[in-house]
Design a protein around this motif. Structure first.
Motif, short mmCIF file in Angstrom:
data_model
loop_
_atom_site.label_atom_id
_atom_site.label_comp_id
_atom_site.label_asym_id
_atom_site.label_seq_id
_atom_site.Cartn_x
_atom_site.Cartn_y
_atom_site.Cartn_z
N VAL A 321 14.04 50.81 -21.11
CA VAL A 321 14.86 50.10 -22.11
C VAL A 321 14.67 48.60 -22.00
CG1 VAL A 321 17.21 49.65 -22.90
CG2 VAL A 321 16.57 51.96 -22.23
N SER A 322 14.64 48.09 -20.77
CA SER A 322 14.45 46.66 -20.57
C SER A 322 13.04 46.23 -20.98
CB SER A 322 14.71 46.29 -19.11
OG SER A 322 16.06 46.45 -18.78
N ILE A 323 12.05 47.07 -20.69
CA ILE A 323 10.68 46.76 -21.08
C ILE A 323 10.55 46.72 -22.60
CG2 ILE A 323 8.31 47.67 -21.09
CD1 ILE A 323 8.83 48.67 -18.23
N GLU A 324 11.15 47.70 -23.27
CA GLU A 324 11.12 47.71 -24.74
C GLU A 324 11.85 46.51 -25.32
OE1 GLU A 324 12.85 51.47 -25.68
OE2 GLU A 324 10.91 52.52 -25.70
N SER A 325 12.97 46.13 -24.72
CA SER A 325 13.74 44.98 -25.22
C SER A 325 12.98 43.68 -25.05
CB SER A 325 15.08 44.90 -24.47
OG SER A 325 15.87 46.04 -24.70
N ALA A 326 12.21 43.59 -23.96
CA ALA A 326 11.40 42.39 -23.73
C ALA A 326 10.32 42.24 -24.79
CB ALA A 326 10.77 42.44 -22.34
N LEU A 327 9.85 43.36 -25.30
CA LEU A 327 8.80 43.34 -26.31
C LEU A 327 9.34 43.30 -27.74
CD1 LEU A 327 6.38 45.95 -24.71
CD2 LEU A 327 5.92 43.51 -25.03
N SER A 328 10.56 43.80 -27.92
CA SER A 328 11.13 43.84 -29.27
C SER A 328 12.56 43.30 -29.26
CB SER A 328 11.13 45.29 -29.80
OG SER A 328 9.82 45.81 -29.82
N PRO A 329 12.69 41.99 -29.06
CA PRO A 329 14.04 41.40 -29.02
C PRO A 329 14.68 41.36 -30.40
CG PRO A 329 12.38 39.68 -29.01
CD PRO A 329 11.64 40.97 -28.90
N THR A 330 16.00 41.27 -30.42
CA THR A 330 16.73 41.08 -31.67
C THR A 330 16.42 39.69 -32.21
OG1 THR A 330 18.50 42.47 -30.77
CG2 THR A 330 19.02 41.17 -32.72
N ASP A 331 16.42 39.55 -33.52
CA ASP A 331 16.18 38.24 -34.14
C ASP A 331 17.50 37.50 -34.28
OD1 ASP A 331 15.15 36.09 -35.47
OD2 ASP A 331 14.83 37.13 -37.38
N THR A 332 17.75 36.51 -33.39
CA THR A 332 19.00 35.75 -33.41
C THR A 332 18.73 34.27 -33.19
OG1 THR A 332 19.53 35.69 -31.03
CG2 THR A 332 20.04 37.74 -32.23
N ASP A 333 19.80 33.48 -33.33
CA ASP A 333 19.74 32.04 -33.02
C ASP A 333 20.54 31.73 -31.76
OD1 ASP A 333 18.22 31.42 -35.30
OD2 ASP A 333 20.02 31.37 -36.55
N TYR A 334 20.90 32.77 -31.01
CA TYR A 334 21.74 32.57 -29.83
C TYR A 334 20.98 31.85 -28.71
CZ TYR A 334 24.89 36.03 -31.92
OH TYR A 334 25.73 36.71 -32.76
N LEU A 335 21.71 30.95 -28.04
CA LEU A 335 21.15 30.25 -26.88
C LEU A 335 21.97 30.48 -25.62
CD1 LEU A 335 20.22 26.82 -28.52
CD2 LEU A 335 18.62 28.53 -27.64
N TYR A 336 23.14 31.10 -25.77
CA TYR A 336 24.04 31.32 -24.64
C TYR A 336 24.65 32.71 -24.71
CZ TYR A 336 23.85 26.19 -24.70
OH TYR A 336 23.42 24.90 -24.73
N PHE A 337 25.02 33.23 -23.53
CA PHE A 337 25.78 34.48 -23.50
C PHE A 337 26.52 34.57 -22.17
CE2 PHE A 337 22.03 35.73 -21.18
CZ PHE A 337 22.46 36.69 -20.27
N LEU A 338 27.54 35.36 -22.16
CA LEU A 338 28.28 35.64 -20.93
C LEU A 338 28.85 37.04 -21.01
CD1 LEU A 338 31.59 35.53 -21.58
CD2 LEU A 338 31.12 33.08 -21.71
N ALA A 339 29.11 37.62 -19.86
CA ALA A 339 29.73 38.95 -19.79
C ALA A 339 31.16 38.78 -19.31
CB ALA A 339 28.95 39.84 -18.83
N ASP A 340 32.10 39.41 -20.02
CA ASP A 340 33.49 39.32 -19.61
C ASP A 340 33.76 40.29 -18.46
OD1 ASP A 340 33.84 41.89 -20.67
OD2 ASP A 340 34.57 41.15 -22.60
#
Length: 364
Positions: A321-340
């Motif tokens: 899943v992580s390998i696929e995500s690295a190759l096919s990321p979502t198209d966003t303008d995000y520069l920051y994230f955090l986990a609650d």
């Protein structure tokens, strides 16, 4: 003069006839070869004997890639041509073949053989299994190996850091392991190259070489599956595994890895440091529940708060899943994230939005 002209005309006609004959002959040869090749491949894809019932015992050793597997099947006369079977599996994107001892017949189709190899339908139960979870480092994997085999964690680490062994693996898996693993500042050359999965063993004391090779072979099969996307993104397998390892370490049960991947790509495009805490922990060589501000100052090539771009190499093993995500990321303008505190991620396009998310989800 007239006679000479007539001779030249005659010679010209002869030359044209010769050229025509040669051209037709070449076209005929190409046509015959093409048609013959087509019928040969078509024949090779059919069962050797659709009525066969005799059982053929086939052993697929640990660490076997599709090239070795195809050769074994041809040698055992389960298939007609190893090359045809090999290219068929690649066309079908068939991977995750399991080692073991199989019972096959000459009546099996390619798809039946592939399904058997993927599901691991063996006539002998494994003597033991090794389960390697996602997100582990080599040192953590060494402790699992020590628990389930006769090898110590120290022996495992000695093997995976042995230059001769690493070069041997480079020769075995040239499309996966390259000279990049010897780049400056890399802590362990094979970090991130041992795929997280459950491995079955059919002999009591498999060699340490075979155990490690089996895990690398699985990574190779997964990465090869995405070779076209790698080329499209102009990304090397080493960069892919490095990027995927960051996603794996940032992941929680609820996380959207493809969106986190977009944050990392956006930061790289904006020449911003990735600033991901797991790289700090890897740099420290310890595991903490919470990264402190003083930890962010650690002077280490893996610290993405201090160093731009990706770290020198993977910081853990990554799942599919992580390998696929690295190759096919979502198209966003995000520069920051955090986990609650519940593990839910909150994304922001600006630093001010990020600060608001901190106040809302972490300052409670």
């Amino acid at each position: 003069m007239i006679e000479k002209l007539n001779v030249r005309k005659s010679e010209g006609r002869v030359v044209r006839r010769i050229v025509t004959i040669v051209t037709l002959a070449i076209l005929l040869i190409v046509l015959v070869v093409g048609v013959s090749g087509f019928f040969y491949v078509k024949s090779a894809m059919k069962p050797i004997d659709p009525e066969a019932t005799a059982e053929i015992e086939v052993e697929i050793p640990m660490g076997s890639g599709i090239t070795i597997i195809s050769s074994i099947l041809e040698e055992k006369k389960v298939i007609k041509d190893a090359r045809v079977f090999k290219y068929y599996t690649k066309f079908k994107n068939a991977t995750n073949f399991q080692a073991g001892n199989y019972v096959m017949t000459q009546a099996m189709t390619f798809d039946e053989i592939i399904e058997s190899l993927k599901t691991g339908k063996v006539y002998r139960e494994p003597l033991f299994t090794l389960t390697i979870p996602e997100g582990l480092t080599l040192e953590q994997i060494s402790k699992i190996v020590e628990k389930h085999t006769n090898y110590t964690a120290e022996q495992f680490m000695e093997k995976v850091t042995n230059k001769e062994f690493i070069q041997n693996m480079m020769g075995t898996f040239p499309d996966l392991i390259t000279e990049e693993v010897f780049n400056e500042n890399i802590r362990f050359a094979l970090e991130g190259y041992l795929y997280p999965a459950t491995y079955s063993f059919y002999e009591e004391n498999p060699s340490l070489d075979d155990i490690i090779k089996m895990m690398i072979s699985q990574t190779n099969d997964i990465v090869v599956e995405y070779s076209a996307l790698l080329q499209e993104k102009e990304m090397t397998p080493h960069q892919l595994l490095t990027f995927a390892s960051l996603l794996e370490e940032e992941a929680t049960a609820q996380t959207d890895r493809a969106t986190i991947a977009s944050v990392f790509y956006n930061r790289l495009d904006a020449d911003m440091p990735l600033q991901t805490d797991p790289t700090v922990l890897y740099a420290l060589g310890s595991h903490k529940e919470r990264v402190l501000y003083e930890d962010l100052e650690v002077d280490n090539p893996y610290n993405t708060y201090k160093n731009p771009g990706l770290p020198p190499g993977p910081i853990a093993n990554a799942g599919k899943v992580s390998i696929e995500s690295a190759l096919s990321p979502t198209d966003t303008d995000y520069l920051y994230f955090l986990a609650d505190k519940e593990g839910n991620n909150h994304f922001a396009k600006t630093y001010d939005e990020h600060l608001k998310n901190i106040d809302q989800y972490l300052q409670q």
